[in-house]
Design a protein around this motif. Structure first.
Motif, PDB file in Angstrom:
ATOM      1  N   TYR A  45       7.343 -18.491  61.256  1.00 54.19           N
ATOM      2  CA  TYR A  45       6.395 -19.025  60.281  1.00 54.19           C
ATOM      3  C   TYR A  45       7.050 -20.127  59.461  1.00 54.19           C
ATOM      4  O   TYR A  45       8.187 -19.989  59.017  1.00 54.19           O
ATOM      5  CB  TYR A  45       5.894 -17.919  59.340  1.00 54.19           C
ATOM      6  N   CYS A  46       6.308 -21.176  59.246  1.00 54.45           N
ATOM      7  CA  CYS A  46       6.803 -22.307  58.464  1.00 54.45           C
ATOM      8  C   CYS A  46       6.931 -21.904  56.993  1.00 54.45           C
ATOM      9  O   CYS A  46       6.157 -21.097  56.486  1.00 54.45           O
ATOM     10  CB  CYS A  46       5.831 -23.482  58.610  1.00 54.45           C
ATOM     11  N   ILE A  47       7.895 -22.494  56.295  1.00 53.75           N
ATOM     12  CA  ILE A  47       8.091 -22.167  54.882  1.00 53.75           C
ATOM     13  C   ILE A  47       7.025 -22.792  53.992  1.00 53.75           C
ATOM     14  O   ILE A  47       6.851 -22.370  52.863  1.00 53.75           O
ATOM     15  CB  ILE A  47       9.492 -22.584  54.390  1.00 53.75           C
ATOM     16  N   TYR A  48       6.302 -23.789  54.506  1.00 55.13           N
ATOM     17  CA  TYR A  48       5.250 -24.422  53.714  1.00 55.13           C
ATOM     18  C   TYR A  48       3.966 -23.611  53.821  1.00 55.13           C
ATOM     19  O   TYR A  48       3.412 -23.451  54.898  1.00 55.13           O
ATOM     20  CB  TYR A  48       5.013 -25.864  54.163  1.00 55.13           C
ATOM     21  N   ALA A  49       3.503 -23.128  52.697  1.00 56.78           N
ATOM     22  CA  ALA A  49       2.316 -22.268  52.667  1.00 56.78           C
ATOM     23  C   ALA A  49       1.054 -23.123  52.603  1.00 56.78           C
ATOM     24  O   ALA A  49       0.441 -23.295  51.550  1.00 56.78           O
ATOM     25  CB  ALA A  49       2.390 -21.318  51.477  1.00 56.78           C
TER      26      ALA A  49
END
Length: 162
Positions: A45-49
Motif C-alpha cells: 500500500y502506498c503511503i499517500y492516503a
C-alpha cells in the motif's frame, strides 16, 4: 475480480458485468514519489492516503484488466500512467527472469489478462510504439494474454470485451 481503468470524464460503460471495479483516473491523487515504502514498510500500500493508495492491491487481485486511455506519444495518458505508477506495490522488490529479461516478482499469484483500448488520433509510429509499450507492460505484470485496440473516435469503442 475484473478491473476497468479509464481516463474519461464520464464513464460510458454502464453495461459492464457487476464483477467489474471501475477506476476513473481523472481524480486528484499524488504521483509516485519513488520512495518504495509500498515495498519496504507498507507491504503493498502506498503511503499517500488518497484514491490511488490501494492501486497495487486492486491491480494485483484482478484477473482481467481493461485500460481505456487516450493515446499520448505512443503510451498511456498522464492520468492512467500516474495510476499505474502508483501500483508498483503489486510486485515485490525481488527479481526474476521472464522472456530473457529481469523483472520484479509479483506479490499476488493471480495470472492476469490485459486489454488496452487506445482512442485518439495517432500516427502509425505511435501505434507501433504503443503496441511495444503494452507488450512490455504485459510481461512486467506477468499477464497471461494481452490485446490492444486502437480507435480514432471514442464513440467507436463500442462495448468493452475481455
Amino acid at each position: 475480480m475484473n478491473l476497468l481503468i479509464h481516463d474519461l470524464e464520464k464513464c460510458p460503460f454502464q453495461n459492464l458485468r457487476n464483477d467489474f471495479e471501475i477506476i476513473n483516473t481523472n481524480v486528484k491523487a499524488a504521483p509516485c514519489q519513488g520512495c518504495f515504502q509500498c515495498w519496504t514498510r507498507n507491504a503493498g500500500y502506498c503511503i499517500y492516503a488518497d484514491k490511488f493508495q490501494h492501486s497495487g492491491a486492486v491491480i494485483g487481485n484482478s484477473e482481467n484488466i481493461v485500460i481505456v486511455s487516450k493515446i499520448c506519444y505512443g503510451g498511456y495518458s498522464p492520468s492512467v500512467k500516474r495510476f499505474l505508477d502508483r501500483s508498483i506495490s503489486d510486485s515485490l522488490p525481488f527479481l526474476t527472469f521472464r522472456k530473457g529479461k529481469t523483472y520484479h516478482i509479483n506479490r499476488y499469484k493471480i495470472r492476469r489478462n490485459l486489454t488496452v483500448y487506445f482512442y485518439g488520433e495517432c500516427s502509425s509510429f505511435e501505434q507501433e510504439t504503443a503496441a511495444e509499450y503494452v507488450a512490455c507492460h504485459a510481461v512486467n505484470m506477468d499477464a497471461g494474454t494481452h490485446k490492444i485496440i486502437f480507435t480514432e473516435h471514442l464513440e467507436n469503442l463500442g462495448e468493452i470485451h475481455l
